[in-house]
Each structure stands twice: as C-alpha cells, then as structure tokens.
Design a protein around this motif. Structure first.
Motif, PDB file in Angstrom:
ATOM      1  N   MET A   1       0.844  -1.177   0.000  1.00  0.00           N
ATOM      2  CA  MET A   1       0.000   0.000   0.000  1.00  0.00           C
ATOM      3  C   MET A   1       0.887   1.237   0.000  1.00  0.00           C
ATOM      4  O   MET A   1       1.871   1.306   0.709  1.00  0.00           O
ATOM      5  CB  MET A   1      -0.903  -0.014   1.218  1.00  0.00           C
ATOM      6  CG  MET A   1      -1.806   1.163   1.309  1.00  0.00           C
ATOM      7  SD  MET A   1      -2.934   0.954   2.718  1.00  0.00           S
ATOM      8  CE  MET A   1      -4.195   2.054   2.204  1.00  0.00           C
ATOM      9  N   GLN A   2       0.517   2.210  -0.778  1.00  0.00           N
ATOM     10  CA  GLN A   2       1.300   3.433  -0.857  1.00  0.00           C
ATOM     11  C   GLN A   2       0.933   4.386   0.257  1.00  0.00           C
ATOM     12  O   GLN A   2      -0.197   4.398   0.745  1.00  0.00           O
ATOM     13  CB  GLN A   2       1.079   4.111  -2.200  1.00  0.00           C
ATOM     14  CG  GLN A   2       1.693   3.349  -3.343  1.00  0.00           C
ATOM     15  CD  GLN A   2       1.764   4.175  -4.591  1.00  0.00           C
ATOM     16  OE1 GLN A   2       1.238   5.261  -4.661  1.00  0.00           O
ATOM     17  NE2 GLN A   2       2.430   3.655  -5.593  1.00  0.00           N
ATOM     18  N   GLN A   3       1.918   5.193   0.630  1.00  0.00           N
ATOM     19  CA  GLN A   3       1.716   6.193   1.670  1.00  0.00           C
ATOM     20  C   GLN A   3       0.793   7.302   1.165  1.00  0.00           C
ATOM     21  O   GLN A   3       0.857   7.699   0.010  1.00  0.00           O
ATOM     22  CB  GLN A   3       3.061   6.786   2.055  1.00  0.00           C
ATOM     23  CG  GLN A   3       2.987   7.828   3.128  1.00  0.00           C
ATOM     24  CD  GLN A   3       4.359   8.383   3.467  1.00  0.00           C
ATOM     25  OE1 GLN A   3       5.339   8.079   2.835  1.00  0.00           O
ATOM     26  NE2 GLN A   3       4.397   9.218   4.470  1.00  0.00           N
ATOM     27  N   ILE A   4      -0.070   7.789   2.051  1.00  0.00           N
ATOM     28  CA  ILE A   4      -0.939   8.914   1.723  1.00  0.00           C
ATOM     29  C   ILE A   4      -0.362  10.144   2.387  1.00  0.00           C
ATOM     30  O   ILE A   4      -0.099  10.150   3.585  1.00  0.00           O
ATOM     31  CB  ILE A   4      -2.384   8.680   2.206  1.00  0.00           C
ATOM     32  CG1 ILE A   4      -2.974   7.479   1.478  1.00  0.00           C
ATOM     33  CG2 ILE A   4      -3.236   9.922   1.973  1.00  0.00           C
ATOM     34  CD1 ILE A   4      -4.360   7.116   1.923  1.00  0.00           C
ATOM     35  N   HIS A   5      -0.122  11.180   1.610  1.00  0.00           N
ATOM     36  CA  HIS A   5       0.461  12.413   2.114  1.00  0.00           C
ATOM     37  C   HIS A   5      -0.639  13.355   2.620  1.00  0.00           C
ATOM     38  O   HIS A   5      -1.779  13.269   2.184  1.00  0.00           O
ATOM     39  CB  HIS A   5       1.263  13.107   0.999  1.00  0.00           C
ATOM     40  CG  HIS A   5       2.355  12.243   0.462  1.00  0.00           C
ATOM     41  ND1 HIS A   5       3.595  12.195   1.027  1.00  0.00           N
ATOM     42  CD2 HIS A   5       2.379  11.382  -0.576  1.00  0.00           C
ATOM     43  CE1 HIS A   5       4.354  11.353   0.358  1.00  0.00           C
ATOM     44  NE2 HIS A   5       3.641  10.847  -0.623  1.00  0.00           N
ATOM     45  N   ASP A   6      -0.259  14.253   3.525  1.00  0.00           N
ATOM     46  CA  ASP A   6      -1.225  15.220   4.066  1.00  0.00           C
ATOM     47  C   ASP A   6      -1.894  16.027   2.960  1.00  0.00           C
ATOM     48  O   ASP A   6      -3.084  16.296   3.016  1.00  0.00           O
ATOM     49  CB  ASP A   6      -0.539  16.172   5.039  1.00  0.00           C
ATOM     50  CG  ASP A   6      -0.133  15.498   6.333  1.00  0.00           C
ATOM     51  OD1 ASP A   6      -0.631  14.388   6.613  1.00  0.00           O
ATOM     52  OD2 ASP A   6       0.681  16.071   7.058  1.00  0.00           O
ATOM     53  N   ALA A   7      -1.112  16.422   1.948  1.00  0.00           N
ATOM     54  CA  ALA A   7      -1.669  17.227   0.857  1.00  0.00           C
ATOM     55  C   ALA A   7      -2.732  16.444   0.093  1.00  0.00           C
ATOM     56  O   ALA A   7      -3.723  17.017  -0.365  1.00  0.00           O
ATOM     57  CB  ALA A   7      -0.561  17.692  -0.086  1.00  0.00           C
ATOM     58  N   GLU A   8      -2.550  15.139  -0.042  1.00  0.00           N
ATOM     59  CA  GLU A   8      -3.538  14.321  -0.739  1.00  0.00           C
ATOM     60  C   GLU A   8      -4.842  14.250   0.044  1.00  0.00           C
ATOM     61  O   GLU A   8      -5.924  14.369  -0.520  1.00  0.00           O
ATOM     62  CB  GLU A   8      -2.984  12.920  -0.986  1.00  0.00           C
ATOM     63  CG  GLU A   8      -1.853  12.918  -1.992  1.00  0.00           C
ATOM     64  CD  GLU A   8      -1.140  11.594  -2.066  1.00  0.00           C
ATOM     65  OE1 GLU A   8      -1.340  10.730  -1.192  1.00  0.00           O
ATOM     66  OE2 GLU A   8      -0.361  11.434  -3.018  1.00  0.00           O
ATOM     67  N   LEU A   9      -4.731  14.069   1.337  1.00  0.00           N
ATOM     68  CA  LEU A   9      -5.929  14.022   2.176  1.00  0.00           C
ATOM     69  C   LEU A   9      -6.663  15.359   2.133  1.00  0.00           C
ATOM     70  O   LEU A   9      -7.886  15.403   1.989  1.00  0.00           O
ATOM     71  CB  LEU A   9      -5.569  13.652   3.610  1.00  0.00           C
ATOM     72  CG  LEU A   9      -6.743  13.496   4.565  1.00  0.00           C
ATOM     73  CD1 LEU A   9      -7.721  12.454   4.062  1.00  0.00           C
ATOM     74  CD2 LEU A   9      -6.241  13.127   5.947  1.00  0.00           C
ATOM     75  N   LEU A  10      -5.916  16.441   2.231  1.00  0.00           N
ATOM     76  CA  LEU A  10      -6.521  17.774   2.151  1.00  0.00           C
ATOM     77  C   LEU A  10      -7.225  17.959   0.806  1.00  0.00           C
ATOM     78  O   LEU A  10      -8.350  18.465   0.746  1.00  0.00           O
ATOM     79  CB  LEU A  10      -5.463  18.856   2.359  1.00  0.00           C
ATOM     80  CG  LEU A  10      -5.936  20.294   2.202  1.00  0.00           C
ATOM     81  CD1 LEU A  10      -7.004  20.644   3.240  1.00  0.00           C
ATOM     82  CD2 LEU A  10      -4.756  21.253   2.309  1.00  0.00           C
ATOM     83  N   LEU A  11      -6.581  17.535  -0.261  1.00  0.00           N
ATOM     84  CA  LEU A  11      -7.164  17.684  -1.598  1.00  0.00           C
ATOM     85  C   LEU A  11      -8.440  16.847  -1.741  1.00  0.00           C
ATOM     86  O   LEU A  11      -9.438  17.323  -2.295  1.00  0.00           O
ATOM     87  CB  LEU A  11      -6.139  17.288  -2.648  1.00  0.00           C
ATOM     88  CG  LEU A  11      -6.458  17.603  -4.095  1.00  0.00           C
ATOM     89  CD1 LEU A  11      -6.759  19.080  -4.290  1.00  0.00           C
ATOM     90  CD2 LEU A  11      -5.302  17.189  -4.990  1.00  0.00           C
ATOM     91  N   LEU A  12      -8.433  15.636  -1.222  1.00  0.00           N
ATOM     92  CA  LEU A  12      -9.653  14.812  -1.264  1.00  0.00           C
ATOM     93  C   LEU A  12     -10.793  15.475  -0.499  1.00  0.00           C
ATOM     94  O   LEU A  12     -11.931  15.525  -0.975  1.00  0.00           O
ATOM     95  CB  LEU A  12      -9.374  13.421  -0.691  1.00  0.00           C
ATOM     96  CG  LEU A  12      -8.588  12.464  -1.566  1.00  0.00           C
ATOM     97  CD1 LEU A  12      -8.213  11.217  -0.774  1.00  0.00           C
ATOM     98  CD2 LEU A  12      -9.363  12.101  -2.816  1.00  0.00           C
ATOM     99  N   GLN A  13     -10.474  16.009   0.670  1.00  0.00           N
ATOM    100  CA  GLN A  13     -11.506  16.685   1.463  1.00  0.00           C
ATOM    101  C   GLN A  13     -12.007  17.936   0.747  1.00  0.00           C
ATOM    102  O   GLN A  13     -13.208  18.217   0.734  1.00  0.00           O
ATOM    103  CB  GLN A  13     -10.950  17.055   2.836  1.00  0.00           C
ATOM    104  CG  GLN A  13     -10.692  15.870   3.720  1.00  0.00           C
ATOM    105  CD  GLN A  13     -10.009  16.261   5.013  1.00  0.00           C
ATOM    106  OE1 GLN A  13      -9.198  17.171   5.061  1.00  0.00           O
ATOM    107  NE2 GLN A  13     -10.366  15.571   6.079  1.00  0.00           N
TER     108      GLN A  13
END
Length: 91
Positions: A1-13
């Motif tokens: 599984m690949q790491q999820i970065h903070d920026a990715e989570l913010l972008l999804l939200q």
C-alpha cells in the motif's frame, strides 16, 4: 500500500466539499482547501498530490471541473466527517 500524504488528504476533502453539486474548478478546490486548513501546502505539493490522486483514479475531470471518482467516494465513505486530517488519515 502506498503512503498517503497530508496534501492528498486535504485535496480529497477539498474536492468533496467543492464538488458537492457539480464538478469543481481548480479555484473552487483551493478555496475549499483554505477553508479546511488555512495554511495550505506549497503549490508544488498540491500539484503533485493532484497528479498522484488522478493517476490512481481517485480524481476525474468532468464537465470542465474535477470530482471524486466512484473509488474515492467508496474510500471516503468510511471516514468520519468530524476530526482533523491527521485523525482521518489514521483510520
């Protein structure tokens, strides 16, 4: 599984918030992200996050804007609407 970065989570939200009724323009996504987290990641980090999420099929271009894919919707269905980004990333 690949790491999820903070920026990715913010972008999804942010896209979840900005694209509730119709696909969101980039400006709307940035405004939503700033609403969620006033101190935004650097532009390059957001650009990279957008590219990663798109390449993994979580973001799709539609009707002149961007929205979450069905896979992203299913992924986020199990997360709480309450709590900060770090808390949601642990789930």
């Amino acid at each position: 599984m690949q790491q999820i970065h903070d920026a990715e989570l913010l972008l999804l939200q942010a896209i979840t918030l900005a694209a509730k009724r119709k696909p969101a323009a980039i400006a709307d996504v940035v405004i939503a992200a700033a609403t969620i987290q006033p101190r935004l990641p650097a532009e390059g980090k957001l650009r990279d996050a957008f590219a990663r999420l798109s390449s993994h099929g979580l973001l799709v271009a539609r009707d002149g804007g961007y929205t979450l894919s069905d896979a992203a919707e299913r992924l986020l269905a199990g997360t709480s609407k309450k709590g900060d980004a770090a808390e949601q990333a642990r789930r």
